[in-house]
Design a protein around this motif. Structure first.
Motif, PDB file in Angstrom:
ATOM      1  N   HIS A 144      -0.847  16.380 -12.645  1.00  0.00           N
ATOM      2  CA  HIS A 144      -0.241  17.378 -11.772  1.00  0.00           C
ATOM      3  C   HIS A 144       0.603  16.738 -10.676  1.00  0.00           C
ATOM      4  CE1 HIS A 144      -0.211  20.217  -8.314  1.00  0.00           C
ATOM      5  NE2 HIS A 144       0.006  21.107  -9.259  1.00  0.00           N
ATOM      6  N   SER A 145       0.139  15.613 -10.101  1.00  0.00           N
ATOM      7  CA  SER A 145       0.851  14.928  -9.000  1.00  0.00           C
ATOM      8  C   SER A 145       1.117  13.474  -9.400  1.00  0.00           C
ATOM      9  CB  SER A 145       0.027  14.985  -7.713  1.00  0.00           C
ATOM     10  OG  SER A 145      -0.258  16.307  -7.350  1.00  0.00           O
ATOM     11  N   PRO A 146       2.082  13.248 -10.292  1.00  0.00           N
ATOM     12  CA  PRO A 146       2.288  11.897 -10.839  1.00  0.00           C
ATOM     13  C   PRO A 146       2.778  10.869  -9.829  1.00  0.00           C
ATOM     14  CG  PRO A 146       4.038  13.384 -11.547  1.00  0.00           C
ATOM     15  CD  PRO A 146       3.017  14.235 -10.868  1.00  0.00           C
ATOM     16  N   LYS A 147       3.334  11.303  -8.707  1.00  0.00           N
ATOM     17  CA  LYS A 147       3.878  10.363  -7.723  1.00  0.00           C
ATOM     18  C   LYS A 147       2.999  10.224  -6.485  1.00  0.00           C
ATOM     19  CE  LYS A 147       8.714  11.057  -9.083  1.00  0.00           C
ATOM     20  NZ  LYS A 147      10.083  11.398  -8.612  1.00  0.00           N
ATOM     21  N   VAL A 148       1.777  10.732  -6.554  1.00  0.00           N
ATOM     22  CA  VAL A 148       0.903  10.713  -5.389  1.00  0.00           C
ATOM     23  C   VAL A 148       0.510   9.287  -5.018  1.00  0.00           C
ATOM     24  CG1 VAL A 148      -1.204  10.926  -6.771  1.00  0.00           C
ATOM     25  CG2 VAL A 148      -1.189  11.722  -4.395  1.00  0.00           C
ATOM     26  N   ASN A 149       0.426   9.018  -3.709  1.00  0.00           N
ATOM     27  CA  ASN A 149      -0.141   7.768  -3.211  1.00  0.00           C
ATOM     28  C   ASN A 149      -1.638   7.975  -3.023  1.00  0.00           C
ATOM     29  OD1 ASN A 149       2.191   6.088  -2.962  1.00  0.00           O
ATOM     30  ND2 ASN A 149       2.795   7.254  -1.162  1.00  0.00           N
ATOM     31  N   LEU A 150      -2.435   7.260  -3.803  1.00  0.00           N
ATOM     32  CA  LEU A 150      -3.888   7.341  -3.697  1.00  0.00           C
ATOM     33  C   LEU A 150      -4.378   6.082  -2.988  1.00  0.00           C
ATOM     34  CD1 LEU A 150      -6.641   8.539  -4.226  1.00  0.00           C
ATOM     35  CD2 LEU A 150      -6.561   7.593  -6.541  1.00  0.00           C
ATOM     36  N   VAL A 151      -4.821   6.247  -1.752  1.00  0.00           N
ATOM     37  CA  VAL A 151      -5.212   5.129  -0.900  1.00  0.00           C
ATOM     38  C   VAL A 151      -6.730   5.127  -0.770  1.00  0.00           C
ATOM     39  CG1 VAL A 151      -4.932   4.045   1.367  1.00  0.00           C
ATOM     40  CG2 VAL A 151      -3.050   5.381   0.365  1.00  0.00           C
ATOM     41  N   MET A 152      -7.355   3.987  -1.037  1.00  0.00           N
ATOM     42  CA  MET A 152      -8.811   3.889  -0.944  1.00  0.00           C
ATOM     43  C   MET A 152      -9.207   2.706  -0.064  1.00  0.00           C
ATOM     44  SD  MET A 152     -10.132   4.885  -4.797  1.00  0.00           S
ATOM     45  CE  MET A 152     -11.787   5.282  -4.204  1.00  0.00           C
ATOM     46  N   TYR A 153     -10.017   2.986   0.952  1.00  0.00           N
ATOM     47  CA  TYR A 153     -10.571   1.963   1.836  1.00  0.00           C
ATOM     48  C   TYR A 153     -12.045   1.801   1.502  1.00  0.00           C
ATOM     49  CZ  TYR A 153      -6.489   1.998   4.956  1.00  0.00           C
ATOM     50  OH  TYR A 153      -5.221   1.884   5.482  1.00  0.00           O
ATOM     51  N   PHE A 154     -12.451   0.590   1.160  1.00  0.00           N
ATOM     52  CA  PHE A 154     -13.850   0.314   0.821  1.00  0.00           C
ATOM     53  C   PHE A 154     -14.501  -0.515   1.923  1.00  0.00           C
ATOM     54  CE2 PHE A 154     -12.328   1.469  -3.343  1.00  0.00           C
ATOM     55  CZ  PHE A 154     -13.433   2.038  -3.953  1.00  0.00           C
ATOM     56  N   PHE A 155     -15.575   0.028   2.480  1.00  0.00           N
ATOM     57  CA  PHE A 155     -16.412  -0.707   3.426  1.00  0.00           C
ATOM     58  C   PHE A 155     -17.840  -0.668   2.888  1.00  0.00           C
ATOM     59  CE2 PHE A 155     -12.749   0.661   5.831  1.00  0.00           C
ATOM     60  CZ  PHE A 155     -12.433  -0.450   6.604  1.00  0.00           C
ATOM     61  N   LEU A 156     -18.045  -1.363   1.784  1.00  0.00           N
ATOM     62  CA  LEU A 156     -19.332  -1.371   1.091  1.00  0.00           C
ATOM     63  C   LEU A 156     -19.913  -2.775   1.058  1.00  0.00           C
ATOM     64  CD1 LEU A 156     -18.603   0.881  -2.048  1.00  0.00           C
ATOM     65  CD2 LEU A 156     -19.407   1.568   0.218  1.00  0.00           C
ATOM     66  N   TYR A 157     -21.191  -2.838   0.730  1.00  0.00           N
ATOM     67  CA  TYR A 157     -21.835  -4.110   0.450  1.00  0.00           C
ATOM     68  C   TYR A 157     -21.753  -4.368  -1.060  1.00  0.00           C
ATOM     69  CZ  TYR A 157     -23.470  -3.597   5.225  1.00  0.00           C
ATOM     70  OH  TYR A 157     -23.518  -3.441   6.588  1.00  0.00           O
ATOM     71  N   GLU A 158     -21.801  -5.624  -1.460  1.00  0.00           N
ATOM     72  CA  GLU A 158     -21.493  -5.994  -2.838  1.00  0.00           C
ATOM     73  C   GLU A 158     -22.323  -5.230  -3.859  1.00  0.00           C
ATOM     74  OE1 GLU A 158     -21.396 -10.131  -3.654  1.00  0.00           O
ATOM     75  OE2 GLU A 158     -19.953 -10.603  -2.076  1.00  0.00           O
ATOM     76  N   GLU A 159     -23.593  -4.988  -3.545  1.00  0.00           N
ATOM     77  CA  GLU A 159     -24.467  -4.325  -4.516  1.00  0.00           C
ATOM     78  C   GLU A 159     -24.163  -2.835  -4.657  1.00  0.00           C
ATOM     79  OE1 GLU A 159     -26.731  -4.648  -0.544  1.00  0.00           O
ATOM     80  OE2 GLU A 159     -25.377  -5.881  -1.777  1.00  0.00           O
TER      81      GLU A 159
END
Length: 434
Positions: free
Chosen positions: A289-304
């Motif tokens: 539906h939105s082929p040109k969308v910018n999908l931004v993901m910020y991860f602040f997780l621990y490795e496990e």
């Protein structure tokens, strides 16, 4: 003798006249020069004064309005008050200058019906500053805001308020605006019922919603916004609010194409947060539906905690790892993120990322920006990575400590080789020594 005396007298008179003319000419020039050097500021065009006033802090703007009648007229022009930022702090807790309370009262009294683009910046972490922001919000009954932003530059202070007090003030704006197009309310106690009020009054106009770290909002609450606000183009939220139903709602035929979706994946306590999995079919429908969308993901997780992520293809374009991330996860990124444009890794550990970077260069054909912090990469692998990506790497920020010399390249040689493949001069970033 008489003729000679008359001639001398005539010459003398002519010289005096010439001197007088020259004196007058210099006087005129001096007056013109003085006029150029000392312009009449009071007669400046009001449009020019308006442009200058828009760049001044409120207190300086108020002082300038006392210069003359013309400047005071500009100070009260509606165009000057369409966009305004309230800075709030307590003098005992901050050295920063806040918006003076008396000026706030004057602005609300005379210009509340002119305000359209408003933000509240709480520059300390005091509960009193957040309460002051709510008090101002509750008075905006005569305005029709288009943009509202609540910003805490220190520890989030809106969360310290009684929830009912905050919601009451916020819904005043929701009910009276009717044409709100942009709402930024990170780190606030906004809840599902208040979002329903937002939708009921602004569903036709809302285009941007940014509400990360709002613990009282449920997936059902954000789904209500997506179902009703079909013009929404930008959305930012925490991962726990993301659901298959939300992606499908954003993919409906009634909904405009989303331009920007930001998702913060955050864990404060290792092992105590359970992360759900989004189905691949939901991502596929969304990107169709939105082929040109910018999908931004910020991860602040621990490795496990990375196990549910990057198990199948995901349409992420901008990926930021704020904590240490394992080689295995970065290897999966190379296999599952074909749309990746930007990758930032703040830390990894002591194992070189040679194979992982090469895989990312092979699979991520749109990658144009890379940042590496506390990681390790051999110089040979890094040169190969840059060679594979070529000139499309418009941003390449690599700490010098990341690069490990090997038999092929030393630190002195690598910048020449990388510069050659980039087509521009490049040097690794260096850690400040202070």
């Amino acid at each position: 003798m008489k003729r000679g005396r008359k001639t001398n007298e005539a010459n003398s008179s002519s010289s005096e006249e010439t001197a007088q003319k020259e004196s007058k000419r210099h006087k005129v020039i001096d007056e013109k020069t003085t006029a150029v050097q000392s312009p009449d500021w009071a007669n400046l065009l009001q449009d020019i004064i308006l442009q200058v006033f828009q760049y001044l802090p409120l207190l300086d703007r108020a002082h300038a309005s006392q210069v003359c009648r013309s400047w005071n007229q500009v100070f009260h022009m509606p165009d000057l008050w369409r966009c305004f930022e309230f800075e709030l702090n307590q003098p005992a807790t901050s050295y920063l200058r806040a918006t003076h309370p008396e000026l706030i009262k004057q602005i609300i009294k005379r210009h509340s019906n002119h305000l359209q683009y408003v933000s509240f910046k709480v520059v300390d972490s005091s509960k009193e500053s957040a309460e002051a922001a709510c008090d101002i919000l509750s008075q905006l009954v005569n305005c029709s805001l288009k943009t509202l932003g609540l910003i805490s530059t220190a520890r989030p202070s809106f969360m310290d308020l009684p929830k009912s007090h905050f919601i009451s003030a916020l819904t005043v704006v929701f009910v009276n605006s009717k044409s709100l197009s942009s709402l930024k309310i990170d780190d606030t106690p906004v809840d599902d019922p208040s979002l329903k009020v937002l939708v009921a009054n602004n569903s036709d106009t809302l285009k941007l919603l940014k509400m990360s770290s709002c613990p009282h909002v449920s997936p059902a609450g954000i789904l209500c916004v997506a179902d009703q606000c079909h013009g929404l183009r930008e959305l930012a939220l925490n991962y726990h609010l993301l659901s298959d139903e939300l992606l499908l709602a954003l993919s409906s035929e009634k909904h405009v194409r989303l331009e920007h979706l930001r998702i913060d994946v955050v864990s404060e306590n290792p092992g105590q947060t359970q992360f759900h999995t989004i189905q691949k079919s939901s991502w596929d429908a969304f990107i169709k539906h939105s082929p040109k969308v910018n999908l931004v993901m910020y991860f602040f997780l621990y490795e496990e905690e990375f196990d549910p992520f990057f198990r199948y293809e995901i349409p992420v374009t901008h990926l930021y790892f704020g904590r240490s991330v394992s080689k295995d996860v970065l290897g999966r990124v190379g296999m599952t993120c074909p749309r990746l444009v930007e990758l930032v890794v703040c830390a990894n550990g002591l194992r070189p990322l040679d194979e992982e970077l090469i895989r990312i260069a092979e699979r991520c054909k749109y990658l144009s920006a890379v940042g590496l912090g506390e990681c390790e990469v051999s110089c040979s692998a890094f040169v190969e990575f840059v060679k594979m990506c070529g000139g499309r790497l418009s941003q390449l920020s690599i700490m010098e400590e990341v690069l490990i010399p090997d038999q092929k390249y030393s630190l002195e040689q690598i910048h020449w080789e990388v510069s050659k493949h980039l087509g521009r001069v490049w040097f690794p970033d260096m850690m400040p020594t202070w």
